[in-house]
Scaffold this motif. Sequence first.
Motif, PDB file in Angstrom:
ATOM      1  N   GLU A  78     -41.803 -13.450 -43.338  1.00 10.52           N
ATOM      2  CA  GLU A  78     -42.533 -12.338 -43.607  1.00 10.52           C
ATOM      3  C   GLU A  78     -44.421 -12.426 -43.328  1.00 10.52           C
ATOM      4  O   GLU A  78     -44.713 -11.253 -43.018  1.00 10.52           O
ATOM      5  N   ALA A  79     -45.139 -13.771 -43.623  1.00 10.41           N
ATOM      6  CA  ALA A  79     -46.198 -13.336 -43.027  1.00 10.41           C
ATOM      7  C   ALA A  79     -46.172 -12.680 -41.911  1.00 10.41           C
ATOM      8  O   ALA A  79     -47.314 -11.910 -41.950  1.00 10.41           O
ATOM      9  N   VAL A  80     -45.423 -12.549 -40.426  1.00 12.44           N
ATOM     10  CA  VAL A  80     -46.192 -12.377 -39.701  1.00 12.44           C
ATOM     11  C   VAL A  80     -45.931 -10.253 -39.815  1.00 12.44           C
ATOM     12  O   VAL A  80     -46.003 -10.371 -38.803  1.00 12.44           O
ATOM     13  N   GLN A  81     -44.602 -10.412 -40.352  1.00 10.43           N
ATOM     14  CA  GLN A  81     -44.354  -8.894 -40.474  1.00 10.43           C
ATOM     15  C   GLN A  81     -45.750  -8.414 -41.043  1.00 10.43           C
ATOM     16  O   GLN A  81     -45.964  -6.959 -40.752  1.00 10.43           O
ATOM     17  N   TRP A  82     -46.430  -9.227 -42.005  1.00 14.81           N
ATOM     18  CA  TRP A  82     -47.469  -8.447 -42.144  1.00 14.81           C
ATOM     19  C   TRP A  82     -49.109  -8.030 -42.043  1.00 14.81           C
ATOM     20  O   TRP A  82     -49.476  -7.263 -41.389  1.00 14.81           O
ATOM     21  N   PHE A  83     -49.059  -8.923 -40.791  1.00 12.36           N
ATOM     22  CA  PHE A  83     -49.767  -9.385 -39.906  1.00 12.36           C
ATOM     23  C   PHE A  83     -49.729  -8.047 -39.170  1.00 12.36           C
ATOM     24  O   PHE A  83     -50.654  -7.845 -38.565  1.00 12.36           O
ATOM     25  N   ARG A  84     -48.335  -8.652 -38.863  1.00  8.90           N
ATOM     26  CA  ARG A  84     -48.494  -6.877 -37.517  1.00  8.90           C
ATOM     27  C   ARG A  84     -48.860  -5.684 -38.037  1.00  8.90           C
ATOM     28  O   ARG A  84     -49.697  -4.998 -36.999  1.00  8.90           O
ATOM     29  N   LYS A  85     -48.374  -5.139 -38.910  1.00  7.63           N
ATOM     30  CA  LYS A  85     -48.912  -3.758 -39.655  1.00  7.63           C
ATOM     31  C   LYS A  85     -49.584  -4.155 -39.205  1.00  7.63           C
ATOM     32  O   LYS A  85     -51.155  -2.712 -39.252  1.00  7.63           O
ATOM     33  N   ALA A  86     -50.987  -5.026 -40.264  1.00  3.49           N
ATOM     34  CA  ALA A  86     -52.626  -4.319 -40.192  1.00  3.49           C
ATOM     35  C   ALA A  86     -52.790  -4.670 -38.640  1.00  3.49           C
ATOM     36  O   ALA A  86     -53.705  -3.658 -38.071  1.00  3.49           O
ATOM     37  N   ALA A  87     -52.806  -5.537 -37.538  1.00  3.02           N
ATOM     38  CA  ALA A  87     -52.450  -5.560 -36.101  1.00  3.02           C
ATOM     39  C   ALA A  87     -52.201  -4.059 -35.304  1.00  3.02           C
ATOM     40  O   ALA A  87     -53.474  -3.948 -34.573  1.00  3.02           O
ATOM     41  N   TYR A 102     -47.947 -16.661 -32.068  1.00  6.18           N
ATOM     42  CA  TYR A 102     -46.754 -15.913 -31.293  1.00  6.18           C
ATOM     43  C   TYR A 102     -47.084 -17.756 -30.413  1.00  6.18           C
ATOM     44  O   TYR A 102     -47.279 -18.105 -29.876  1.00  6.18           O
ATOM     45  N   TYR A 103     -49.047 -18.037 -30.713  1.00  2.00           N
ATOM     46  CA  TYR A 103     -49.090 -19.466 -30.005  1.00  2.00           C
ATOM     47  C   TYR A 103     -48.847 -20.852 -30.622  1.00  2.00           C
ATOM     48  O   TYR A 103     -48.414 -21.122 -29.416  1.00  2.00           O
ATOM     49  N   THR A 104     -48.467 -20.341 -31.807  1.00  2.00           N
ATOM     50  CA  THR A 104     -48.051 -21.707 -31.927  1.00  2.00           C
ATOM     51  C   THR A 104     -46.805 -21.590 -32.377  1.00  2.00           C
ATOM     52  O   THR A 104     -46.498 -22.834 -32.939  1.00  2.00           O
ATOM     53  N   GLY A 105     -45.894 -20.059 -32.256  1.00  2.00           N
ATOM     54  CA  GLY A 105     -44.836 -19.979 -32.747  1.00  2.00           C
ATOM     55  C   GLY A 105     -44.398 -20.455 -34.288  1.00  2.00           C
ATOM     56  O   GLY A 105     -42.565 -20.427 -34.497  1.00  2.00           O
ATOM     57  N   ASP A 106     -45.400 -20.344 -35.199  1.00  2.00           N
ATOM     58  CA  ASP A 106     -44.785 -19.999 -36.529  1.00  2.00           C
ATOM     59  C   ASP A 106     -44.698 -18.594 -36.969  1.00  2.00           C
ATOM     60  O   ASP A 106     -45.106 -17.491 -36.520  1.00  2.00           O
ATOM     61  N   GLY A 107     -42.923 -18.107 -37.304  1.00  4.83           N
ATOM     62  CA  GLY A 107     -42.833 -17.046 -37.969  1.00  4.83           C
ATOM     63  C   GLY A 107     -42.338 -16.691 -36.621  1.00  4.83           C
ATOM     64  O   GLY A 107     -41.973 -14.950 -37.127  1.00  4.83           O
ATOM     65  N   THR A 108     -42.142 -17.270 -35.149  1.00  3.97           N
ATOM     66  CA  THR A 108     -42.200 -16.182 -34.466  1.00  3.97           C
ATOM     67  C   THR A 108     -41.480 -16.821 -33.485  1.00  3.97           C
ATOM     68  O   THR A 108     -41.622 -17.833 -33.943  1.00  3.97           O
ATOM     69  N   ALA A 115     -49.171 -13.330 -26.597  1.00  2.00           N
ATOM     70  CA  ALA A 115     -49.814 -14.268 -27.389  1.00  2.00           C
ATOM     71  C   ALA A 115     -51.042 -14.411 -26.732  1.00  2.00           C
ATOM     72  O   ALA A 115     -52.546 -13.884 -27.609  1.00  2.00           O
ATOM     73  N   ILE A 116     -51.858 -13.535 -25.773  1.00  2.00           N
ATOM     74  CA  ILE A 116     -52.561 -13.518 -24.979  1.00  2.00           C
ATOM     75  C   ILE A 116     -53.017 -12.194 -25.463  1.00  2.00           C
ATOM     76  O   ILE A 116     -53.784 -11.690 -24.770  1.00  2.00           O
ATOM     77  N   ARG A 117     -51.783 -11.254 -24.740  1.00  2.00           N
ATOM     78  CA  ARG A 117     -51.352  -9.357 -25.522  1.00  2.00           C
ATOM     79  C   ARG A 117     -52.003  -9.509 -26.913  1.00  2.00           C
ATOM     80  O   ARG A 117     -53.397  -8.324 -26.153  1.00  2.00           O
ATOM     81  N   TRP A 118     -52.109 -10.352 -27.601  1.00  2.00           N
ATOM     82  CA  TRP A 118     -52.916 -10.166 -29.003  1.00  2.00           C
ATOM     83  C   TRP A 118     -53.939 -10.661 -29.028  1.00  2.00           C
ATOM     84  O   TRP A 118     -54.951  -9.562 -29.776  1.00  2.00           O
ATOM     85  N   CYS A 119     -54.232 -11.396 -28.657  1.00  2.71           N
ATOM     86  CA  CYS A 119     -55.331 -12.781 -28.375  1.00  2.71           C
ATOM     87  C   CYS A 119     -56.570 -11.147 -27.741  1.00  2.71           C
ATOM     88  O   CYS A 119     -58.157 -11.319 -27.818  1.00  2.71           O
ATOM     89  N   ARG A 120     -55.686 -10.508 -26.228  1.00  3.92           N
ATOM     90  CA  ARG A 120     -57.040  -9.934 -25.898  1.00  3.92           C
ATOM     91  C   ARG A 120     -57.297  -8.446 -26.884  1.00  3.92           C
ATOM     92  O   ARG A 120     -58.876  -7.931 -26.526  1.00  3.92           O
ATOM     93  N   LYS A 121     -56.341  -8.137 -26.628  1.00 10.72           N
ATOM     94  CA  LYS A 121     -57.172  -6.712 -28.333  1.00 10.72           C
ATOM     95  C   LYS A 121     -57.760  -7.542 -29.186  1.00 10.72           C
ATOM     96  O   LYS A 121     -58.619  -6.320 -29.451  1.00 10.72           O
TER      97      LYS A 121
END
Length: 242
Positions: A78-87, A102-108, A115-121
């Motif tokens: 659920e956390a990832v869903q909300w993070f993604r909406k904001a991201a 994505y890096y830790t695998g928590d919720g994914t 991980a790199i794609r979102w991190c770069r952003k």
Amino acid sequence: MNDQPPDIQNLKAKAEAGDAESQIRLAMCYESGKGVPRDEAEVLKWARKAADQGDPIGQNILGRYYFNGTGIPQDHEEAVQWFRKAAEQGLANARHNVALCYYTGDGTNGDHNEAIRWCRKAAEQGYAPALNLLGNCYSRNHYFKTEQDIANCISISPNYTEAAKWYRKAAEQGDADGQCNLGDAYADGEGVPQDFNEARKWYNLASVQGYKAAKERLTQLADKEFWQKECKDKDVFFGAGI
């Protein structure tokens, strides 16, 4: 930053009328205890109202509370869903949070490339924790939870030069993680020439911020310097061998 105490009654009136910015400010007041007693339930209430209106800060706060299980049952997915909406709306903090999941695998399922794609952003927005995390991604500096995590990581070749570049960007912004990691790079000669003085400099900067790992590294660095000198002296005295 305005240090004046907020007009809570006026803020509440605007928040209750549906103003998302006021809802976020009120949530932050309840989180920090500024002008009102700290109250997790109130933080969640107002952050959710703003999040439901599409406010990225509210979405990110809600994601953080689900991720940590603060005031609600922990739910990483659920956390990832909300993070993604904001991201997806460009919030750097949220982009970093998605990358971290994505890096830790928590919720994914865990995905190095995502991980790199979102991190770069987030890194391109100058967000220091993302700069450091991007360094971790390139150095293969992963948190291992399962044997599969280890297998996935081993399949990725590290790029220490790229890692050191991003650690430096984070370190120069004062990020203690980045400073400690850049110190590691100099201590081990990974991505940069080995330089104990540079390593010590960055460890000291992180240590001043209270970063415990950096204090431990300073002790380890002294040991490494001692034994490296001992080995060099023995080579000179006894001969380097075959």
